[in-house]
Design a protein around this motif. Structure first.
Motif, mmCIF file in Angstrom:
data_model
loop_
_atom_site.group_PDB
_atom_site.id
_atom_site.type_symbol
_atom_site.label_atom_id
_atom_site.label_comp_id
_atom_site.label_asym_id
_atom_site.label_seq_id
_atom_site.Cartn_x
_atom_site.Cartn_y
_atom_site.Cartn_z
ATOM 1 N N ASN A 15 13.556 41.390 15.049
ATOM 2 C CA ASN A 15 13.919 41.080 13.674
ATOM 3 C C ASN A 15 12.856 41.707 12.784
ATOM 4 O OD1 ASN A 15 16.020 39.607 14.669
ATOM 5 N ND2 ASN A 15 15.128 37.614 14.206
ATOM 6 N N VAL A 16 13.279 42.430 11.750
ATOM 7 C CA VAL A 16 12.341 43.085 10.835
ATOM 8 C C VAL A 16 12.498 42.446 9.450
ATOM 9 C CG1 VAL A 16 12.392 45.233 12.166
ATOM 10 C CG2 VAL A 16 14.007 44.911 10.269
ATOM 11 N N ASP A 17 11.732 42.946 8.479
ATOM 12 C CA ASP A 17 11.784 42.268 7.169
ATOM 13 C C ASP A 17 12.408 43.126 6.066
ATOM 14 O OD1 ASP A 17 9.845 44.129 6.796
ATOM 15 O OD2 ASP A 17 8.238 42.711 6.325
ATOM 16 N N LEU A 18 13.255 44.076 6.477
ATOM 17 C CA LEU A 18 13.866 45.007 5.525
ATOM 18 C C LEU A 18 14.656 44.281 4.431
ATOM 19 C CD1 LEU A 18 13.898 48.139 5.580
ATOM 20 C CD2 LEU A 18 16.147 48.003 6.652
ATOM 21 N N LEU A 19 15.344 43.214 4.771
ATOM 22 C CA LEU A 19 16.193 42.502 3.795
ATOM 23 C C LEU A 19 15.665 41.083 3.533
ATOM 24 C CD1 LEU A 19 19.810 43.583 4.900
ATOM 25 C CD2 LEU A 19 18.386 44.538 3.076
ATOM 26 N N SER A 20 14.339 40.927 3.646
ATOM 27 C CA SER A 20 13.784 39.573 3.541
ATOM 28 C C SER A 20 14.000 38.956 2.155
ATOM 29 C CB SER A 20 12.300 39.579 3.906
ATOM 30 O OG SER A 20 11.609 40.432 3.024
ATOM 31 N N GLU A 21 14.273 39.783 1.169
ATOM 32 C CA GLU A 21 14.501 39.266 -0.190
ATOM 33 C C GLU A 21 15.982 39.032 -0.473
ATOM 34 O OE1 GLU A 21 11.921 38.841 -2.529
ATOM 35 O OE2 GLU A 21 10.649 39.172 -0.773
ATOM 36 N N LEU A 30 24.924 46.741 5.401
ATOM 37 C CA LEU A 30 24.202 45.789 4.544
ATOM 38 C C LEU A 30 22.963 46.448 3.934
ATOM 39 C CD1 LEU A 30 24.630 42.617 6.780
ATOM 40 C CD2 LEU A 30 25.627 42.971 4.508
ATOM 41 N N ALA A 31 22.235 47.214 4.751
ATOM 42 C CA ALA A 31 21.041 47.898 4.224
ATOM 43 C C ALA A 31 21.449 48.902 3.148
ATOM 44 C CB ALA A 31 20.311 48.613 5.361
ATOM 45 N N ALA A 79 23.503 40.841 11.952
ATOM 46 C CA ALA A 79 22.906 42.028 11.320
ATOM 47 C C ALA A 79 21.917 41.601 10.240
ATOM 48 C CB ALA A 79 24.011 42.896 10.722
ATOM 49 N N MET A 80 22.329 40.601 9.466
ATOM 50 C CA MET A 80 21.446 40.125 8.387
ATOM 51 C C MET A 80 20.166 39.521 8.980
ATOM 52 S SD MET A 80 21.828 40.366 5.166
ATOM 53 C CE MET A 80 20.942 39.820 3.702
ATOM 54 N N HIS A 81 20.307 38.745 10.042
ATOM 55 C CA HIS A 81 19.120 38.162 10.685
ATOM 56 C C HIS A 81 18.223 39.252 11.260
ATOM 57 C CE1 HIS A 81 20.201 34.019 10.108
ATOM 58 N NE2 HIS A 81 21.368 34.174 10.711
ATOM 59 N N ARG A 82 18.820 40.265 11.906
ATOM 60 C CA ARG A 82 18.006 41.349 12.478
ATOM 61 C C ARG A 82 17.175 42.039 11.394
ATOM 62 N NH1 ARG A 82 17.272 40.203 17.248
ATOM 63 N NH2 ARG A 82 18.927 40.369 18.761
ATOM 64 N N LEU A 83 17.725 42.090 10.171
ATOM 65 C CA LEU A 83 17.022 42.782 9.088
ATOM 66 C C LEU A 83 16.199 41.811 8.231
ATOM 67 C CD1 LEU A 83 19.763 45.390 8.097
ATOM 68 C CD2 LEU A 83 17.785 45.680 9.601
ATOM 69 N N GLY A 84 16.068 40.579 8.716
ATOM 70 C CA GLY A 84 15.165 39.623 8.069
ATOM 71 C C GLY A 84 15.755 38.929 6.855
ATOM 72 N N GLY A 85 17.069 39.071 6.640
ATOM 73 C CA GLY A 85 17.694 38.456 5.468
ATOM 74 C C GLY A 85 18.145 37.030 5.736
ATOM 75 N N HIS A 86 18.760 36.443 4.732
ATOM 76 C CA HIS A 86 19.226 35.053 4.791
ATOM 77 C C HIS A 86 20.755 35.033 4.741
ATOM 78 C CE1 HIS A 86 15.033 34.068 3.876
ATOM 79 N NE2 HIS A 86 15.115 35.126 3.074
ATOM 80 N N VAL A 87 21.318 33.931 5.224
ATOM 81 C CA VAL A 87 22.782 33.831 5.294
ATOM 82 C C VAL A 87 23.219 32.452 4.815
ATOM 83 C CG1 VAL A 87 24.780 33.864 6.842
ATOM 84 C CG2 VAL A 87 22.860 35.395 7.300
#
Ligand code: CP
Length: 316
Positions: A39-45, A308-309, A66-74
């Protein structure tokens, strides 16, 4: 190329060749994250909102994964009956979307009404991704499928893609539109009552998709590069939900892929199925070298990471 940042992904009609290639390239760049289960922090915001008015296993969870892998929230719902859109109030798409747009940065919607995500996009200030609308389209699935063909076979160009099953189905529409941008042939095979509508074939003619219609898998199996499947026995996609009936039909041999049928196929041909399956694709095929539907399911996460990215503007 048009920018993906802030863009709605509602249809593959009008999608351009370089846009497919761009997404495939971003998917290739992000794929190691999924492969290495990082998991990375690309979409952490960023936050994804899911609004599913129809059942789903893959599409909703692949977007969420996909969102979790990119560090985002759902956040979101998978059962509209437990929202005000599905109870006494029957809240409109417009009013619902005016709420959901405050809860996140991108909205993924599946709906039983064709055009519902398009309606949502009219009112949303955030990008809307169509996760399947009635019989309409399923763009993210077909992006996944084309990415799978590209990564497994090197190119979509030059391929004979035999599309078997219910051609009223949303994936069949999206792949027909998408193939207008590739030098590939779509071979249509379906029971008569599930034939493509004349309006859809007219669209393919206008867009320049190369296609022909056949009646039995035996007519094309020896020349198929890709066998692209949808069920013949399936629910009504214009309903919010359909329980399994006590009695339902079986898939005729014309539209069935079995170990015996695959003996007549090219050695390097692949079988794709967006799943779930009924008896059109027998489990005995899972063991064959041709089966790529599990890879396709994995690519479903990778392609949603790329989408998503892209629409959230962090990968250009
Ligand atoms: N392929 C597909 O759309 O699967 P789900 O209905 O499980 O999302």
């Amino acid at each position: 190329m048009r920018s993906f940042a802030g863009r709605d992904i509602l249809s593959l009609k009008g999608f351009e060749r370089n846009e497919f290639e761009h997404l495939f390239q971003i998917a290739d760049e992000l794929e190691p994250i999924a492969r290495e289960r990082r998991n990375v922090d690309l979409l952490s915001e960023k936050t994804l909102v899911t609004a599913f008015y129809q059942p789903s296993t893959r599409t909703r969870l692949a977007h969420e994964a996909a969102m979790h892998r990119l560090g985002g929230h759902v956040t979101g719902f998978s059962d509209a009956k437990m929202t005000r859109a599905g109870d006494f109030y029957q809240e409109s798409i417009k009013d619902t979307v005016h709420m959901l747009e405050y809860y996140g940065d991108v909205l993924v919607m599946r709906h039983f009404q064709q055009g519902a995500p398009h309606e949502a996009a009219k009112w949303a200030s955030i990008p809307v991704i169509n996760a399947g609308d009635g019989w309409g389209e399923h763009p993210t699935q077909v992006l996944t499928d084309l990415y799978t063909i590209q990564s497994e076979m090197g190119s979509v160009d030059g391929k004979t893609i035999v599309c078997i099953g219910d051609h009223r189905m949303r994936t069949m529409h999206s792949i027909g539109y998408a193939l207008s941008q590739f030098d590939a042939e779509m071979v249509i095979l379906s029971p008569e009552e599930m034939s493509p509508l004349p309006e859809f074939l007219a669209e393919l003619d206008e867009m320049g998709t190369s296609y022909r219609i056949v009646e039995h898998i035996d007519q094309v199996i020896a020349e198929a590069d890709v066998i692209y499947m949808e069920p013949v026995v399936q629910p009504d996609y214009t309903a919010s939900r359909q329980e399994k009936q006590d009695e339902y039909g079986l898939t005729p041999a014309n539209y069935q892929i079995t170990r015996e049928v695959m003996k007549k196929a090219k050695g390097d041909s692949i079988v794709l199925h967006s799943l779930p399956r009924m008896d059109e694709l027998l489990p005995e095929v899972d063991q064959l070298k041709h089966a790529r539907y599990w890879q396709e399911a994995y690519n479903g996460v990778v392609m949603r990471m790329a989408l998503l990215a892209s629409v959230l503007g962090v990968m250009e």
